[in-house]
Scaffold this active site. Structure first.
Site, PDB file in Angstrom:
ATOM      1  CD  GLU A 363      -3.307  -1.169   1.609  1.00 43.91           C
ATOM      2  OE1 GLU A 363      -3.764  -0.109   2.006  1.00 43.91           O
ATOM      3  OE2 GLU A 363      -3.825  -2.061   1.799  1.00 43.91           O
TER       4      GLU A 363
HETATM    5  N1  COS Z   1      -5.294  12.111  -3.922  1.00 46.36           N
HETATM    6  C1  COS Z   1      -5.888  12.652  -5.154  1.00 46.36           C
HETATM    7  N2  COS Z   1      -5.053  13.122  -5.836  1.00 46.36           N
HETATM    8  C2  COS Z   1      -3.764  13.020  -6.081  1.00 46.36           C
HETATM    9  C3  COS Z   1      -3.271  12.458  -5.048  1.00 46.36           C
HETATM   10  C4  COS Z   1      -4.223  12.035  -3.782  1.00 46.36           C
HETATM   11  N3  COS Z   1      -3.470  11.639  -2.662  1.00 46.36           N
HETATM   12  N4  COS Z   1      -1.890  12.327  -5.100  1.00 46.36           N
HETATM   13  C5  COS Z   1      -1.610  12.790  -6.298  1.00 46.36           C
HETATM   14  N5  COS Z   1      -2.772  13.176  -6.921  1.00 46.36           N
HETATM   15  C6  COS Z   1      -2.985  13.541  -8.313  1.00 46.36           C
HETATM   16  C7  COS Z   1      -2.154  14.882  -8.251  1.00 46.36           C
HETATM   17  O1  COS Z   1      -2.760  15.897  -7.949  1.00 46.36           O
HETATM   18  C8  COS Z   1      -1.754  15.033  -9.773  1.00 46.36           C
HETATM   19  O2  COS Z   1      -3.012  15.512 -10.439  1.00 46.36           O
HETATM   20  P1  COS Z   1      -2.773  16.711 -11.609  1.00 46.36           P
HETATM   21  O3  COS Z   1      -1.903  16.268 -12.588  1.00 46.36           O
HETATM   22  O4  COS Z   1      -4.141  16.769 -12.256  1.00 46.36           O
HETATM   23  O5  COS Z   1      -2.136  17.931 -10.859  1.00 46.36           O
HETATM   24  C9  COS Z   1      -1.606  13.519 -10.187  1.00 46.36           C
HETATM   25  O6  COS Z   1      -2.376  12.864  -9.223  1.00 46.36           O
HETATM   26  C10 COS Z   1      -0.210  13.200 -10.242  1.00 46.36           C
HETATM   27  O7  COS Z   1       0.222  13.359  -8.888  1.00 46.36           O
HETATM   28  P2  COS Z   1       1.951  13.558  -8.598  1.00 46.36           P
HETATM   29  O8  COS Z   1       2.633  14.093  -9.911  1.00 46.36           O
HETATM   30  O9  COS Z   1       2.167  13.790  -7.496  1.00 46.36           O
HETATM   31  O10 COS Z   1       2.140  11.839  -9.091  1.00 46.36           O
HETATM   32  P3  COS Z   1       3.476  11.020  -9.178  1.00 46.36           P
HETATM   33  O11 COS Z   1       3.566  10.145 -10.422  1.00 46.36           O
HETATM   34  O12 COS Z   1       4.849  11.729  -8.835  1.00 46.36           O
HETATM   35  O13 COS Z   1       3.268   9.711  -8.098  1.00 46.36           O
HETATM   36  C11 COS Z   1       3.262   8.977  -5.936  1.00 46.36           C
HETATM   37  C12 COS Z   1       2.883  10.018  -6.798  1.00 46.36           C
HETATM   38  C13 COS Z   1       4.600   8.372  -6.021  1.00 46.36           C
HETATM   39  C14 COS Z   1       2.992   9.509  -4.616  1.00 46.36           C
HETATM   40  C15 COS Z   1       2.366   7.930  -6.223  1.00 46.36           C
HETATM   41  O14 COS Z   1       2.516   7.206  -7.681  1.00 46.36           O
HETATM   42  C16 COS Z   1       2.102   6.756  -5.370  1.00 46.36           C
HETATM   43  O15 COS Z   1       1.445   6.928  -4.127  1.00 46.36           O
HETATM   44  N6  COS Z   1       2.858   5.564  -5.548  1.00 46.36           N
HETATM   45  C17 COS Z   1       2.695   4.251  -4.812  1.00 46.36           C
HETATM   46  C18 COS Z   1       1.460   3.360  -5.242  1.00 46.36           C
HETATM   47  C19 COS Z   1       1.421   2.174  -4.221  1.00 46.36           C
HETATM   48  O16 COS Z   1       0.971   2.790  -2.798  1.00 46.36           O
HETATM   49  N7  COS Z   1       1.209   1.271  -4.711  1.00 46.36           N
HETATM   50  C20 COS Z   1       0.963   0.363  -3.580  1.00 46.36           C
HETATM   51  C21 COS Z   1       0.254  -0.706  -4.714  1.00 46.36           C
HETATM   52  S1  COS Z   1      -1.542  -1.003  -4.106  1.00 46.36           S
HETATM   53  S2  COS Z   1      -1.607  -1.973  -2.609  1.00 46.36           S
END
Ligand code: COS
Length: 379
Positions: A363
């Site tokens: 997660e």
């Molecule tokens: N809620 C809503 N929207 C979100 C958000 C959140 N918590 N986090 C990011 N977004 C949106 C951003 O607002 C952005 O939108 P816009 O482009 O329209 O402005 C978009 O998503 C991209 O955001 P960001 O540039 O921060 O994305 P990144 O590709 O840099 O990645 C991380 C962000 C690394 C934090 C994300 O890919 C992540 O959480 N990875 C882990 C995935 C995970 O938990 N995997 C586990 C498998 S599931 S068990």
């Protein structure tokens, strides 16, 4: 500010504690050895109402607040983090629908959970883990037929081999990227949708973790959750909602390890006295107890903020990250206090230590949680 739990919360906590003591803890080592949950356990969990804790009242659920759900997951985590993971995956798979689904989708999905069925959240792929936007499973729309055809593979999916319904993320853009990510409901048994290898994991072994294969899987447009390209936002939002519950399971796991270490330290004699009388052991126990309590407070706070309708991404990441690190540290120190016995399969703490490791990985790794926290603070 009120730190007291309500009468109802205390009653529910007690009920789950009894269930865990009777149905999970005594079988945890056996389930760990056998690499699957005991026959009938999920049915019993369903009878207790544990598989649909996220279902709101209007869809036939108990409509529990997040703090109460965290209390339930904490108790489950004390018994076995693997069983807790399998149960909590239902919430993870449900949030996309509860957050962005149509009324029909919400009702149908909640009906399934209310019947005691399991759900799976299928985001991760062999090449898309922390980089969730790199999902390469494709979804091609046939406008005339009103369908999508899905092709690709998913990896490390909890409940992968045993769920009735799957929340699958696929890309509707040929060029890929987060702007094409879209969520779909794929029912078990859909032609072309098969379960691949089952993982032989280090810990949380009673939970079923499988590969999924999608080969020309045709699903109706009505199974799309939210709009095309809305999938990344839905996935991130879902993870925000579910992360405090990973924290809650971690707190339960850490508390169980601490309880084992305390009991052992009062029984085990060295140099003519119980090892609990030695200050080095006392210092370790005090540190373990402080961490568990701090982790619990972070989990409750993130849940409380969610219930108030406040923005809580940062607090969800803090709760998950700190509680998972706590589970790893406290279980490791429980093994240390118990020495050779802690390292032996005869005692439960070595399993807890193996189980704790995944809390720092799934997660969203704890490195990703730190990125989320830092981004919220700095930018
Ligand atoms: N809620 C809503 N929207 C979100 C958000 C959140 N918590 N986090 C990011 N977004 C949106 C951003 O607002 C952005 O939108 P816009 O482009 O329209 O402005 C978009 O998503 C991209 O955001 P960001 O540039 O921060 O994305 P990144 O590709 O840099 O990645 C991380 C962000 C690394 C934090 C994300 O890919 C992540 O959480 N990875 C882990 C995935 C995970 O938990 N995997 C586990 C498998 S599931 S068990």
């Amino acid at each position: 500010m009120d730190f007291a739990l309500t009468e109802e919360q205390l009653e529910l906590q007690e009920m789950v504690r009894d269930f865990v003591a009777k149905e999970i803890t005594p079988y945890a080592a056996e389930m760990d050895r056998e690499n699957h949950a005991r026959e009938g356990l999920m049915e019993k969990a369903a009878d207790m109402g544990l598989l649909n804790v996220c279902v709101p009242e209007e869809y036939g659920g108990m409509g529990l607040d997040s703090v109460t759900v965290a209390l339930i997951y904490e108790e489950l985590g004390k018994g076995c983090a693997g069983v807790a993971t399998s149960i909590a995956a239902n919430s993870l798979a449900s949030y996309p629908i509860l957050l962005a689904g149509t009324e029909e989708q919400k009702q149908a999905h909640c009906d399934l959970l209310n019947e005691g069925k399991l759900a799976a959240f299928a985001l991760t792929e062999p090449g898309a883990g922390s980089d969730a936007g790199a999902v390469s499973t494709s979804a091609v729309k046939d406008k005339e037929a009103g369908t999508y055809t899905l092709n690709g593979a998913k990896a490390f999916i909890t409940n992968g081999g045993i769920a009735d319904t799957y929340l699958v993320f696929a890309n509707t853009r040929k060029t890929g990227g987060i702007r094409g990510l879209t969520a779909f409901i794929v029912p078990k048994g859909t032609p072309g949708f098969t379960v691949g290898k089952k993982e032989d994991k280090m810990g949380i072994r009673p939970s079923n973790t499988c590969e999924l294969i999608l080969q020309d899987v045709v699903i109706p447009e009505a199974n799309r959750v939210g709009r095309e390209g809305e999938g990344f936002r839905i996935a991130m939002n879902t993870l925000d909602n579910a992360r405090p519950f990973v924290g809650a399971v971690s707190v339960g796991l850490a508390q169980a390890a601490l309880d084992c270490a305390v009991k052992y330290s009062k029984e085990r004699k060295q140099f003519g006295q119980p090892i609990a009388s030695f200050q080095m052991i006392q210092s370790m126990i005090a540190d373990m107890a402080m961490r568990v309590e701090a982790a619990r407070m972070l989990v409750y706070k993130a849940c409380w903020m969610r219930d108030q309708g406040m923005e809580f991404s940062k607090e969800a990441a803090m709760a998950k990250c700190y509680a998972a690190d706590t589970a790893m540290e406290v279980t490791t120190n429980a093994v240390q206090i118990m020495g050779g016995y802690g390292y032996s399969r005869e005692y439960p703490v070595e399993k807890m230590m193996r189980d704790a490791k995944i809390m720092q990985i799934y997660e969203g790794t704890n490195q990703i949680q730190r990125l989320v926290i830092a981004n919220k603070i700095i930018f």
